[in-house]
Design a protein around this motif. Structure first.
Motif, mmCIF file in Angstrom:
data_model
loop_
_atom_site.group_PDB
_atom_site.id
_atom_site.type_symbol
_atom_site.label_atom_id
_atom_site.label_comp_id
_atom_site.label_asym_id
_atom_site.label_seq_id
_atom_site.Cartn_x
_atom_site.Cartn_y
_atom_site.Cartn_z
ATOM 1 N N ASP A 144 4.786 -27.948 -19.954
ATOM 2 C CA ASP A 144 5.447 -26.808 -20.585
ATOM 3 C C ASP A 144 5.325 -25.566 -19.703
ATOM 4 O O ASP A 144 4.284 -25.343 -19.066
ATOM 5 C CB ASP A 144 4.814 -26.513 -21.953
ATOM 6 N N ALA A 176 7.745 -32.633 -16.711
ATOM 7 C CA ALA A 176 6.906 -31.545 -16.205
ATOM 8 C C ALA A 176 6.183 -30.860 -17.374
ATOM 9 O O ALA A 176 6.666 -30.877 -18.512
ATOM 10 C CB ALA A 176 7.758 -30.532 -15.456
ATOM 11 N N CYS A 215 13.476 -32.007 -15.040
ATOM 12 C CA CYS A 215 12.419 -31.307 -14.307
ATOM 13 C C CYS A 215 11.216 -32.235 -14.155
ATOM 14 O O CYS A 215 10.561 -32.581 -15.140
ATOM 15 C CB CYS A 215 12.006 -30.047 -15.063
ATOM 16 N N GLY A 263 6.291 -28.922 -11.237
ATOM 17 C CA GLY A 263 6.777 -27.562 -11.460
ATOM 18 C C GLY A 263 7.739 -27.122 -10.384
ATOM 19 O O GLY A 263 7.845 -27.738 -9.321
ATOM 20 N N LYS A 298 7.456 -33.697 -12.698
ATOM 21 C CA LYS A 298 6.093 -33.188 -12.610
ATOM 22 C C LYS A 298 5.861 -32.462 -11.290
ATOM 23 O O LYS A 298 6.307 -32.918 -10.246
ATOM 24 C CB LYS A 298 5.099 -34.341 -12.745
ATOM 25 N N SER A 345 6.566 -24.711 -16.824
ATOM 26 C CA SER A 345 6.263 -24.923 -15.408
ATOM 27 C C SER A 345 7.492 -24.755 -14.516
ATOM 28 O O SER A 345 7.371 -24.849 -13.289
ATOM 29 C CB SER A 345 5.667 -26.324 -15.197
ATOM 30 N N GLN A 348 9.819 -27.140 -20.797
ATOM 31 C CA GLN A 348 9.438 -26.994 -19.391
ATOM 32 C C GLN A 348 9.800 -25.615 -18.838
ATOM 33 O O GLN A 348 9.236 -25.160 -17.838
ATOM 34 C CB GLN A 348 10.131 -28.064 -18.534
#
Length: 322
Positions: free
Chosen positions: A229, A227, A196, A200, A198, A231, A254
């Motif tokens: 937590d 990413a 995952c 979200g 950045k 998100s 994440q």
């Protein structure tokens, strides 16, 4: 007697090898072809033979198409991290008529042919974070098998397009942001790393057809990334009957506690099927999940084996066949 059996074995072995074509792709000209598309074009149409396309290390910037007439193609890279098939189209790019090419049109690689497999390759859409929908691989062919491959992109990285298509992803790395694994196929992901990025988003956006017994199954996968937590959602339903199940997966921080999103349509809560079984990790918070998702029982999880999910009427077993 032993000599006779040995001769028979050699004849059978020779016949087996005779049923396989082999091409080598090398950008430096040391192979049969310099581009991947040239090798694809050389595959005999509607052949019952297996064609192996071995791709040497290099960055191959090509918009690739494997037509429906090219069957039983195996692509093998020399080095997963250094054999890269890439392109940079995105949904809003205009075609020659001035019309946007759209999400499907943005794919770096279109796979229509059935019984396709890939190993030790990187598939990439390099359009970038701000490009919006930009597909790395679009898969419609039935019995598609990927092993030890990387799928790189941001939004809409892997498009498991085909309704009725069965797909198996083993030991793969798949990264992205919004809806980065999406589509209508029945797909099994085993021992994969799901990254995952950045910004979200949503790991999945399944569009499972109404009446399909299975959609996506993630087995023994690791959900991680850079990413923040909480998100990312595990998924949202692109179509009302989306089906996604995570089994024995390690969910990173994440993942949001609620787990799932209903995509602004309350009716989706009654039709989508989202479930988990004995997941672990900081992102596994069963008590915080939305009420319309499921935690499978021991009896229910027995329905989720690769054989049952992908077997179909022809008993396809990719781990055996490949």
């Amino acid at each position: 007697m032993r000599f006779g059996l040995l001769m028979l074995f050699c004849v059978c072995l020779s016949a087996t090898f005779a049923q396989t074509k082999r091409f080598v792709v090398a950008a430096d000209g040391s192979g049969n072809y310099k581009t991947v598309q040239q090798a694809i074009n050389a595959v005999p149409d509607s052949s019952k033979q297996t064609t192996v396309i071995y791709i040497k290390k290099g960055i191959y910037k090509e918009k690739l198409v494997l037509p429906a007439t090219k069957l039983h193609v195996q692509m093998i890279g020399e080095d997963k991290d250094k054999t890269i098939l890439t392109y940079d189209d995105y949904h809003a790019r205009k075609d020659s008529t001035g019309k946007e090419i759209g999400t499907s049109g943005s794919a770096s690689f279109f796979i229509y042919g059935s019984d396709f497999s890939a190993e030790n390759l990187t598939f990439e859409n390099s359009a970038g974070l701000t490009a919006g929908q930009a597909v790395a691989v679009w898969v419609a062919g039935d019995q598609s098998f990927f092993k030890n491959c990387r799928f790189l992109g941001f939004q809409d990285t892997l498009y498991t397009f085909g309704p009725g298509s069965r797909q198996f992803y083993l030991d793969c790395y798949i990264e992205g942001t919004v809806d980065f694994i999406f589509g209508a196929a029945t797909a099994w992901f085993q021992n994969c790393t799901i990254y995952c990025k950045k910004g979200g988003g949503y790991v999945t956006a399944a569009s499972t057809p109404n009446g399909a017994a299975y959609g996506y199954v993630f087995k023994n996968c690791k959900i991680t990334g850079d990413a923040p937590d909480e998100s990312f959602y595990l998924g949202r339903p692109w179509r009302p009957y989306a089906k996604v199940v995570y089994i024995n997966c390690d969910l990173g921080p994440q993942i949001k506690a609620v787990g799932w999103d209903f995509w602004r349509n309350e009716a989706n809560k009654a039709t989508a099927y989202y479930a988990e079984y004995k997941n672990t990790g900081a992102g596994f918070k069963p008590n915080g999940r939305v009420s319309w998702s499921h935690q499978l029982t021991d009896d229910e999880v027995n329905q989720y084996t690769a054989k049952k999910v992908l077997g179909g009427t022809d008993n396809w077993n990719p781990l055996k066949d490949k």
